[in-house]
Design a protein around this motif. Structure first.
Motif, PDB file in Angstrom:
ATOM      1  N   LEU A   1      29.021   9.559  16.727  1.00  0.00           N
ATOM      2  CA  LEU A   1      28.475  10.695  17.895  1.00  0.00           C
ATOM      3  C   LEU A   1      29.798  11.371  18.177  1.00  0.00           C
ATOM      4  O   LEU A   1      29.677  12.490  18.767  1.00  0.00           O
TER       5      LEU A   1
ATOM      6  N   GLN B   1      31.286  15.133  18.435  1.00  0.00           N
ATOM      7  CA  GLN B   1      31.865  15.810  19.758  1.00  0.00           C
ATOM      8  C   GLN B   1      30.648  15.426  21.021  1.00  0.00           C
ATOM      9  O   GLN B   1      30.838  16.376  21.969  1.00  0.00           O
ATOM     10  N   LEU B   2      29.900  14.533  20.995  1.00  0.00           N
ATOM     11  CA  LEU B   2      29.028  14.338  21.791  1.00  0.00           C
ATOM     12  C   LEU B   2      29.576  13.224  22.886  1.00  0.00           C
ATOM     13  O   LEU B   2      29.054  12.952  24.052  1.00  0.00           O
TER      14      LEU B   2
ATOM     15  N   GLU C   1      21.066  10.785  14.558  1.00  0.00           N
ATOM     16  CA  GLU C   1      21.405  12.106  15.036  1.00  0.00           C
ATOM     17  C   GLU C   1      21.182  13.309  14.272  1.00  0.00           C
ATOM     18  O   GLU C   1      21.742  14.342  14.404  1.00  0.00           O
TER      19      GLU C   1
ATOM     20  N   LYS D   1      19.610  17.379  16.826  1.00  0.00           N
ATOM     21  CA  LYS D   1      20.661  17.508  17.929  1.00  0.00           C
ATOM     22  C   LYS D   1      20.307  17.198  19.151  1.00  0.00           C
ATOM     23  O   LYS D   1      20.961  16.539  20.098  1.00  0.00           O
ATOM     24  N   ASP D   2      19.394  18.291  19.228  1.00  0.00           N
ATOM     25  CA  ASP D   2      18.880  18.211  20.897  1.00  0.00           C
ATOM     26  C   ASP D   2      18.340  16.905  21.312  1.00  0.00           C
ATOM     27  O   ASP D   2      18.632  16.467  22.359  1.00  0.00           O
ATOM     28  N   HIS D   3      17.794  16.406  20.621  1.00  0.00           N
ATOM     29  CA  HIS D   3      17.072  15.027  20.788  1.00  0.00           C
ATOM     30  C   HIS D   3      18.076  13.895  21.230  1.00  0.00           C
ATOM     31  O   HIS D   3      18.060  13.296  22.075  1.00  0.00           O
TER      32      HIS D   3
ATOM     33  N   GLU E   1      21.286  14.573  22.083  1.00  0.00           N
ATOM     34  CA  GLU E   1      21.927  14.750  23.057  1.00  0.00           C
ATOM     35  C   GLU E   1      21.463  14.237  24.527  1.00  0.00           C
ATOM     36  O   GLU E   1      22.065  13.974  25.512  1.00  0.00           O
ATOM     37  N   GLY E   2      20.038  14.517  24.458  1.00  0.00           N
ATOM     38  CA  GLY E   2      19.514  13.921  25.703  1.00  0.00           C
ATOM     39  C   GLY E   2      19.299  12.503  25.787  1.00  0.00           C
ATOM     40  O   GLY E   2      19.337  12.141  26.909  1.00  0.00           O
TER      41      GLY E   2
ATOM     42  N   ALA F   1      21.959  10.318  24.162  1.00  0.00           N
ATOM     43  CA  ALA F   1      23.238   9.899  23.824  1.00  0.00           C
ATOM     44  C   ALA F   1      23.929   8.842  24.844  1.00  0.00           C
ATOM     45  O   ALA F   1      24.368   7.808  24.363  1.00  0.00           O
TER      46      ALA F   1
ATOM     47  N   ALA G   1      13.676  16.146  25.661  1.00  0.00           N
ATOM     48  CA  ALA G   1      14.857  16.758  24.772  1.00  0.00           C
ATOM     49  C   ALA G   1      14.327  16.929  23.209  1.00  0.00           C
ATOM     50  O   ALA G   1      13.932  15.891  22.421  1.00  0.00           O
TER      51      ALA G   1
END
Length: 559
Positions: free
Chosen positions: A22, A26-27, A150, A153-155, A157-158, A160, A279
């Motif tokens: 992650l 850069q999350l 991973e 991406k949108d999923h 990020e919601g 993480a 997400a």
């Protein structure tokens, strides 16, 4: 600042908020290693809206809780606080009375048989209904590889910040850390792409009953917000959007039925905003409950249309009847043990739980009330015969023949546990061939001939179920306030109302409302835009932006 949280179980170290993968995306920033000890107190919103410290040990002490004033001797009740005076501590005490037990890992709770039975009754109903829809049960592993998690991406990020990672086996570092599922889209969909080839493979409708882990850092609360919880999650794939749209609403109606028909909790069916949707999904529908005592909404259950986003990421394609390649349309939907917490908050009173008859593992408790020189054995035999007759008729009944507790103590104990109906049998009842019934929801007492007892009890349980729903609905509706301006919105928010407001449906405006209302008690946000929309007169303006309003939306603070 991010925290590294470690707990060990049988040689496995599970680490939250720690993934080099992650960080490469850069999350997450580099971690700060810190071991978090078990919390001594639990925070949740009280009636004032402020977060209140709640002793983890609950009313009975043990486990480090503070010694509480023995209010039971003064009031005859089993709780040390009243619901309207300290909602957070009241909720903690009620939950701890045979519903849950606190575990030695913060945010994790033991579900005791009294609460597990409620979950099983809802599970029995829902499982039968989805099987009518040709949904099949399956089971996928608990663990997720980083590469798969991973991929969307949108999923990720919601989710993480809440993902827990296994980094060690015994004392050895794993070559590749493994995530514990926060939800199963990324677990299941690589295999959907393998199983779906042509239009004859569709629709694919799978559901699993399982647990998930979401490492909450903000105010773990039994049932409402825990780090591990039970749920069902359905994942379906269709050839067309129309099929997916249809199923989203069919499932949402089942969720409404769970809340309103089983838990006697009124809910609103509606659409989530773009900011609040799932997400990575196309759109999210939900059933929303509201807790009048705290002035907070609760997202009761969600049914998402995922569109084709996950199909694109995981290459879930099929050959249509014309030989052309298309992407599937997908849905996911879930409800969890949060339902039990909503039920407790809605119906409980200063005596403890009040269980709706449909989900109570014990619907009727029969208690002998012998006096000095009474025919005690005859009374006990009458209690046993009464339970046998009720059980034969399909009513969940038990007798309490313990001789080391007084009848009065038993009354309070079973009231605390929320049993819908109490039957008392004493010498006079034995003489008159009758029993006395006492309703938990309103305390009404009635003497009933034993000859017509079964029919009368069935009728009473139906009345209790209906009355609990109506009472809860009236309380909820008394909290709804329709507003038109920002000033009215702020007044209603401070009065802990469920706010119905005209909105321009713009994401930036919702973010602005959150920012302007952020404070110690949390920010206001959209709960849902109800499907049943009141009339929106032409020229109505958005309460927050002054732009033309497009819809009515429920706003408020939430759990």
């Amino acid at each position: 600042m991010n925290f590294r949280v470690i707990f060990e179980s049988k040689g496995l170290q599970v680490v939250t908020l720690l993934s080099p993968y992650l960080r490469r995306l850069q999350l997450l920033p580099p971690p700060l290693s810190l071991t978090i000890k078990e919390e001594e107190k639990v925070e949740m919103a009280g009636p004032s809206g402020k977060k209140e410290k709640v002793d983890k040990a609950g009313p009975s002490g043990g486990g480090g809780g503070k010694k509480k004033k023995d209010v039971k001797k003064e009031t005859g009740l089993g709780l040390s606080v009243k619901k309207d005076e300290n909602f957070g501590e009241w909720y903690s005490e009620v939950c701890k009375h045979e519903m849950i037990e606190y575990y030695d890992i913060s945010g994790c709770y033991i579900l005791r048989p009294w609460s597990m039975a409620i979950w099983e009754i809802m599970q029995t109903f829902f499982d039968a209904e989805i099987k009518k829809m040709k949904v099949k049960n399956c089971y996928f592993p608990l663990f997720v590889s980083p590469g798969v998690l991973e991929k969307e991406k949108d999923h990720i990020e919601g989710f993480a910040p809440e993902v827990a990672w296994v980094t060690k086996s015994g004392k050895s570092d794993l070559e590749v850390p493994i995530a514990i599922r926060p939800t199963s889209e990324t677990v299941m969909y690589p295999y959907y792409s393998k199983w779906i080839r042509g239009h004859r493979d569709l629709p694919l409708k799978l559901n699993q009953w399982c647990n998930v882990v979401r490492w909450e850092f903000s105010n773990p609360t039994p049932f409402i917000r825990s780090r591990e919880f039970l749920w069902q999650e359905g994942h379906t794939a269709f050839a067309t959007k129309e099929e997916a749209d249809k199923e989203v609403l069919e499932i949402l109606e089942l969720y409404r039925r769970i809340y309103e028909e089983y838990l006697a909790v009124p809910v609103v069916k509606g659409m989530k905003s773009e900011n609040e949707k799932f997400a990575g999904g196309l759109y999210t529908t939900s059933v929303e409950a509201f807790i009048p005592n705290t002035g907070r909404g609760v997202q009761g259950a969600t049914s998402h249309c995922l569109g084709q986003n996950f199909a694109k990421m995981f290459e879930i394609n099929f050959e249509n009847e014309k030989g052309e390649t298309e992407m599937v349309w997908q849905n996911s939907w879930a409800y969890s043990t949060r339902t039990i917490g909503v039920m407790i908050m809605t119906h409980g009173d200063d005596k403890g739980l009040i269980l709706p008859p449909k989900v109570a593992s014990v619907q009727v408790v029969v208690i002998p009330v012998p006096y000095k020189d009474a025919n005690t054995q005859g009374i006990f035999d009458a209690c046993t015969a009464t339970v046998a007759a009720l059980s034969e008729a399909g009513i969940r009944a038990e007798e309490d023949l313990r001789d080391n507790y007084s009848p009065g103590w038993k009354y309070s104990n079973w009231e605390m546990k929320g049993v819908p109906l109490r039957i008392e049998i004493g010498p006079r009842d034995l003489e008159n061939d009758q029993v006395r019934t006492v309703r938990r929801d309103n305390g009404v007492k009635e003497d009933i001939p034993r000859g017509s007892l079964v029919e009368h009890v069935k009728e009473l349980l139906e009345k209790i179920q209906a009355n609990m729903y109506e009472v809860a609905k009236q309380k909820r509706e008394a909290c709804v306030e329709e507003i038109k301006t920002w000033d009215e919105f702020i007044v209603a928010l401070n009065k802990k109302k469920l706010i119905l407001a005209p909105w321009c449906d713009e994401e930036e405006v919702e973010r602005d409302v959150k920012a302007r209302t952020k404070g110690e008690t949390g920010a206001a946000k959209t709960l849902c835009s109800p499907f049943e929309q009141p009339e929106l007169p032409e020229g109505t303006l958005c309460f927050a932006s002054g732009k033309p309003a497009k819809k009515w939306t429920y706003w408020g603070r939430s759990y």
